[in-house]
Scaffold this motif. Sequence first.
Motif, PDB file in Angstrom:
ATOM      1  N   GLU A   1      -0.566   0.983  -8.460  1.00  0.00           N
ATOM      2  CA  GLU A   1       0.041   1.986  -7.584  1.00  0.00           C
ATOM      3  C   GLU A   1      -0.829   3.233  -7.503  1.00  0.00           C
ATOM      4  O   GLU A   1      -1.015   3.812  -6.422  1.00  0.00           O
ATOM      5  CB  GLU A   1       1.441   2.337  -8.106  1.00  0.00           C
TER       6      GLU A   1
ATOM      7  N   ARG B   1      -9.447   4.319  -4.647  1.00  0.00           N
ATOM      8  CA  ARG B   1      -8.877   3.642  -3.480  1.00  0.00           C
ATOM      9  C   ARG B   1      -9.615   2.329  -3.187  1.00  0.00           C
ATOM     10  O   ARG B   1      -8.990   1.303  -2.872  1.00  0.00           O
ATOM     11  CB  ARG B   1      -8.960   4.574  -2.268  1.00  0.00           C
TER      12      ARG B   1
ATOM     13  N   ASP C   1       0.820  -1.211   0.000  1.00  0.00           N
ATOM     14  CA  ASP C   1       0.000   0.000   0.000  1.00  0.00           C
ATOM     15  C   ASP C   1       0.861   1.271   0.000  1.00  0.00           C
ATOM     16  O   ASP C   1       1.666   1.477   0.900  1.00  0.00           O
ATOM     17  CB  ASP C   1      -0.903  -0.032   1.241  1.00  0.00           C
TER      18      ASP C   1
ATOM     19  N   TYR D   1      -8.429  -0.549  -5.315  1.00  0.00           N
ATOM     20  CA  TYR D   1      -7.214  -1.171  -4.786  1.00  0.00           C
ATOM     21  C   TYR D   1      -7.536  -2.098  -3.618  1.00  0.00           C
ATOM     22  O   TYR D   1      -7.083  -3.258  -3.579  1.00  0.00           O
ATOM     23  CB  TYR D   1      -6.229  -0.098  -4.324  1.00  0.00           C
ATOM     24  N   GLN D   2      -8.313  -1.632  -2.679  1.00  0.00           N
ATOM     25  CA  GLN D   2      -8.593  -2.409  -1.466  1.00  0.00           C
ATOM     26  C   GLN D   2      -9.327  -3.710  -1.770  1.00  0.00           C
ATOM     27  O   GLN D   2      -9.121  -4.712  -1.093  1.00  0.00           O
ATOM     28  CB  GLN D   2      -9.409  -1.564  -0.482  1.00  0.00           C
TER      29      GLN D   2
ATOM     30  N   THR E   1      -4.586  -5.832  -2.913  1.00  0.00           N
ATOM     31  CA  THR E   1      -3.811  -5.783  -1.680  1.00  0.00           C
ATOM     32  C   THR E   1      -3.006  -7.075  -1.497  1.00  0.00           C
ATOM     33  O   THR E   1      -3.364  -8.133  -2.036  1.00  0.00           O
ATOM     34  CB  THR E   1      -4.716  -5.607  -0.454  1.00  0.00           C
TER      35      THR E   1
ATOM     36  N   SER F   1      -3.856   2.616  -5.336  1.00  0.00           N
ATOM     37  CA  SER F   1      -3.555   2.528  -3.901  1.00  0.00           C
ATOM     38  C   SER F   1      -3.499   3.908  -3.263  1.00  0.00           C
ATOM     39  O   SER F   1      -3.790   4.060  -2.076  1.00  0.00           O
ATOM     40  CB  SER F   1      -2.245   1.769  -3.660  1.00  0.00           C
ATOM     41  N   THR F   2      -3.121   4.923  -4.049  1.00  0.00           N
ATOM     42  CA  THR F   2      -3.078   6.289  -3.514  1.00  0.00           C
ATOM     43  C   THR F   2      -4.408   7.020  -3.696  1.00  0.00           C
ATOM     44  O   THR F   2      -4.544   8.171  -3.271  1.00  0.00           O
ATOM     45  CB  THR F   2      -1.975   7.113  -4.213  1.00  0.00           C
TER      46      THR F   2
END
Length: 384
Positions: free
Chosen positions: A300, A355, A202, A358-359, A363, A303-304
């Motif tokens: 990437e 976000r 993360d 990503y989660q 992960t 994730s941000t």
Amino acid sequence: MHKILIVHTRYLQHGGEDTVFEHETTLLQKKFEVDTLVFSNKELQFPAFLWEVFNNRESEKRLMEKIDQFQPDVIHLHNFFYKLSPAIFQVCTKLCIPLVMTIHNYRLLCPSGLLTRNQQPCTLCVNKTFSSPAIRHKCFKNSALKSAHLASMLAYHHENSTFTKGVSKFIFLTPFAKATFLNSHMDISESQAVVKPNFIPDFGLSELNKRNNALLFIGRLSEEKGIPTLLKAMPNIHQPVEIIGDGPLREEVIAASLKYPMLKYHGFQDKDFIAAKLKSCSALLFLSEWYEGLPMTIIEAFSTGTPIICSNIENVRDLVQHGHNGFHFQWGNPKDLAKIIKEYTITEQLIQQARKTYQENYTPEQNLKLLSSIYDSLIKTPVN
């Protein structure tokens, strides 16, 4: 505790597949007894390479010694081109060891590995055991001779079902990649195929009040990555664009940065620099004009919480939901790219949805569960 042997051949230049190998090895050590066997294409020597690429006896010996010493329950292969060679498939078949192979690109179907030619998608070889179009078009290293050599190696092993007999489970990074291989000349069964995306540690969420209006490109400066499309669009882009990376079009990017005040070129940078830029920009520009695998840059960005403006080429467009965690433009079309950028505004909702992508998908925890499930299914099922 299951014993997992992870096998990989490093490329001449460190790339995404090497990073995935490193990340997954570290991740798997949390739950399994793990060992690695690593080859390097820097070890290749000519002219021995010309026949060793078919079946490298030295690499086969190293593999057999590692298996004898470690006694793995499962072997997980990332890349066998070229130093390892297809020897690994024959060894696993002979010893009845379950072999998992992550398919990072399309090289088993296409000598270039990209399914692209002349900056256009190309599937001429997908349903050909012998990739004759690749020879005609010099698809591998712009050489008919080198293309013929690689095509011959692939054809030999396809004819002998080396890959399909040797692999217990193929891991595809996206549904598009899975469908492409299942609909190819390779006789891969549905039961052999599973989709498991890559993951990254993360980078951390960055909220709206910490961002500027700059757009960010990260990647190889090459035609298939869409750099020419971006440079052609620059006269109609009126907000900052920052580029990180290196490649054959570096001089063109530098020249454009001198011509357009809104364009800033950072050159090649490390992960800390990239993470900081992702956390401060308004969107990632992902402009690829080939099908891609599963780009780490996209994960990437998610994730941000960074939304993505991406080309609508197949596979890439499936990774970004238009209007949800980013937006699509017509690939290769600088006018449409400039139009989408002009209409784009970052919002807190877009950030949160990026976000969440990503989660839910990328992960380390999700990845470990998927890998564990794959290994368990093979260890519990006797191999014929």
